[in-house]
Design an enzyme around this catalytic site. Sequence first.
Site, PDB file in Angstrom:
ATOM      1  N   SER A   1     -72.413 -14.655 -36.375  1.00 28.55           N
ATOM      2  CA  SER A   1     -71.448 -14.515 -35.815  1.00 28.55           C
ATOM      3  C   SER A   1     -71.211 -13.078 -35.915  1.00 28.55           C
ATOM      4  O   SER A   1     -70.395 -12.364 -35.042  1.00 28.55           O
ATOM      5  CB  SER A   1     -70.504 -15.065 -36.764  1.00 28.55           C
ATOM      6  OG  SER A   1     -70.195 -16.491 -36.161  1.00 28.55           O
TER       7      SER A   1
ATOM      8  N   SER B   1     -83.061 -16.154 -26.408  1.00 28.75           N
ATOM      9  CA  SER B   1     -83.609 -17.169 -25.220  1.00 28.75           C
ATOM     10  C   SER B   1     -83.807 -16.544 -23.974  1.00 28.75           C
ATOM     11  O   SER B   1     -84.176 -15.500 -23.938  1.00 28.75           O
ATOM     12  CB  SER B   1     -82.177 -17.870 -24.720  1.00 28.75           C
ATOM     13  OG  SER B   1     -81.065 -18.441 -25.938  1.00 28.75           O
TER      14      SER B   1
ATOM     15  N   TRP C   1     -70.292 -46.846 -25.831  1.00 30.28           N
ATOM     16  CA  TRP C   1     -70.086 -47.024 -24.669  1.00 30.28           C
ATOM     17  C   TRP C   1     -71.001 -47.351 -24.177  1.00 30.28           C
ATOM     18  O   TRP C   1     -71.480 -48.570 -23.395  1.00 30.28           O
ATOM     19  CB  TRP C   1     -69.615 -46.314 -23.765  1.00 30.28           C
ATOM     20  CG  TRP C   1     -67.462 -45.591 -23.928  1.00 30.28           C
ATOM     21  CD1 TRP C   1     -66.905 -46.081 -25.016  1.00 30.28           C
ATOM     22  CD2 TRP C   1     -67.860 -45.154 -23.064  1.00 30.28           C
ATOM     23  NE1 TRP C   1     -66.592 -45.639 -24.920  1.00 30.28           N
ATOM     24  CE2 TRP C   1     -66.231 -44.849 -23.839  1.00 30.28           C
ATOM     25  CE3 TRP C   1     -68.270 -44.291 -22.225  1.00 30.28           C
ATOM     26  CZ2 TRP C   1     -65.303 -43.528 -23.298  1.00 30.28           C
ATOM     27  CZ3 TRP C   1     -66.592 -42.897 -21.512  1.00 30.28           C
ATOM     28  CH2 TRP C   1     -65.577 -42.834 -22.214  1.00 30.28           C
ATOM     29  N   MET C   2     -73.433 -47.425 -24.278  1.00 31.74           N
ATOM     30  CA  MET C   2     -73.830 -47.651 -23.648  1.00 31.74           C
ATOM     31  C   MET C   2     -74.529 -48.538 -24.871  1.00 31.74           C
ATOM     32  O   MET C   2     -75.290 -49.248 -24.708  1.00 31.74           O
ATOM     33  CB  MET C   2     -74.409 -46.933 -22.925  1.00 31.74           C
ATOM     34  CG  MET C   2     -74.428 -46.114 -22.118  1.00 31.74           C
ATOM     35  SD  MET C   2     -75.387 -44.973 -21.013  1.00 31.74           S
ATOM     36  CE  MET C   2     -76.756 -46.140 -20.643  1.00 31.74           C
TER      37      MET C   2
ATOM     38  N   GLU D   1     -73.141 -17.668 -28.144  1.00 27.48           N
ATOM     39  CA  GLU D   1     -72.474 -17.350 -27.953  1.00 27.48           C
ATOM     40  C   GLU D   1     -70.761 -17.003 -28.325  1.00 27.48           C
ATOM     41  O   GLU D   1     -69.755 -17.051 -27.458  1.00 27.48           O
ATOM     42  CB  GLU D   1     -72.107 -17.269 -25.817  1.00 27.48           C
ATOM     43  CG  GLU D   1     -74.162 -16.787 -25.469  1.00 27.48           C
ATOM     44  CD  GLU D   1     -73.656 -16.577 -24.456  1.00 27.48           C
ATOM     45  OE1 GLU D   1     -72.835 -15.788 -23.631  1.00 27.48           O
ATOM     46  OE2 GLU D   1     -74.332 -16.980 -23.448  1.00 27.48           O
TER      47      GLU D   1
ATOM     48  N   ALA E   1     -69.520 -18.943 -32.107  1.00 27.75           N
ATOM     49  CA  ALA E   1     -68.473 -20.185 -32.428  1.00 27.75           C
ATOM     50  C   ALA E   1     -67.181 -20.234 -32.346  1.00 27.75           C
ATOM     51  O   ALA E   1     -66.465 -19.339 -32.050  1.00 27.75           O
ATOM     52  CB  ALA E   1     -69.705 -20.284 -33.721  1.00 27.75           C
ATOM     53  N   SER E   2     -67.624 -21.683 -32.106  1.00 27.01           N
ATOM     54  CA  SER E   2     -65.722 -22.142 -32.137  1.00 27.01           C
ATOM     55  C   SER E   2     -64.559 -21.799 -32.376  1.00 27.01           C
ATOM     56  O   SER E   2     -64.028 -21.514 -32.034  1.00 27.01           O
ATOM     57  CB  SER E   2     -65.955 -23.666 -32.524  1.00 27.01           C
ATOM     58  OG  SER E   2     -66.617 -24.665 -31.528  1.00 27.01           O
TER      59      SER E   2
END
Length: 432
Positions: free
Chosen positions: A183, A209, A388-389, A414, A416-417
């Site tokens: 970061s 990447s 749900w599944m 890219e 962090a939150s």
Amino acid sequence: MEGLAVRLLRGSRLLRRNFLTCLSSWKIPPHVSKSSQSEALLNITNNGIHFAPLQTFTDEEMMIKSSVKKFAQEQIAPLVSTMDENSKMEKSVIQGLFQQGLMGIEVDPEYGGTGASFLSTVLVIEELAKVDASVAVFCEIQNTLINTLIRKHGTEEQKATYLPQLTTEKVGSFCLSEAGAGSDSFALKTRADKEGDYYVLNGSKMWISSAEHAGLFLVMANVDPTIGYKGITSFLVDRDTPGLHIGKPENKLGLRASSTCPLTFENVKVPEANILGQIGHGYKYAIGSLNEGRIGIAAQMLGLAQGCFDYTIPYIKERIQFGKRLFDFQGLQHQVAHVATQLEAARLLTYNAARLLEAGKPFIKEASMAKYYASEIAGQTTSKCIEWMGGVGYTKDYPVEKYFRDAKIGTIYEGASNIQLNTIAKHIDAEY
């Protein structure tokens, strides 16, 4: 070179249509809800509408969106499970991305690109991510980071040399992060010392990447550590440059088909002519490209979440328990409605940020909002879809668990939150 939309539309005639059968193999493309099928932008001014809805596209954008959807379903979907298991992107997928013109979307046709809009790039990433987020990020990095930096800051010679390659055959890789610079990305230690007409690079990079397939590395290195981040400079380094070593790909939780490798630079000699832009401006270029890239990641997370949602809803509409469909239980209906609303909000945030960028308006706060929200919602959506599944959602026989694994990276890379929240708060502070 003819436009992407034209070439894709011609190619799409050869592609057959696929439709989901509930609980069929996860290689079969998902159902698409009507709400996610936007209309083309037609006669807006004639109808007296001055501002089109965010989900209204130009004819070219609609053609690109439709054609990429077909390409992803036909050529990528059958390989997703294998690529995930083997942690390897198939060569046919990479070749297909180039052949379809998806690795040079905004690049000028003069250099072999398509010359399409930034929103076209966003739509491409979103559609690819509905099928496989690994392929989406492979395309995203090439378009929003590598191509964008060379287009904006490259010399005419650099553009003429690299852009035609990047649009047709060569994969690019963005090299910023290091072991001690995550970061805090500008705490990087990789050095670039001038020796005659060359700069000699020494250091290492992590979490790079597309490194396994890359033929060109855009490397951030410091030419003068005494002045801190103001010494950071961008270098274009070819894969076969002596002293550049690419490590073993990381064994990751998600995005397994997208390679992530460490790099080592041992006396790597780079010609002075391979400096991208101005010396000491690398940090500015990195910030600028990452601001745009965050919209791309928002599109990736949005597409991933929508793809998971589209796969799951038909199941809960057909699954019978206690004599009625799962979808008929009000508690589940409310959960579905809540997730659908969040997806729509993430979509509008993402498209709005893209349109602001295209219009030349300030977009950094909006890009961070889109990236933050879409990433958080992707995690929540995929988690709910597994619930749900039920048991089948927890197995590798179906794609929902992969969507869940892939979603986690959105809150990390890219920016962090928490970094996005810092950026948003900083802009709010300045606005008031």
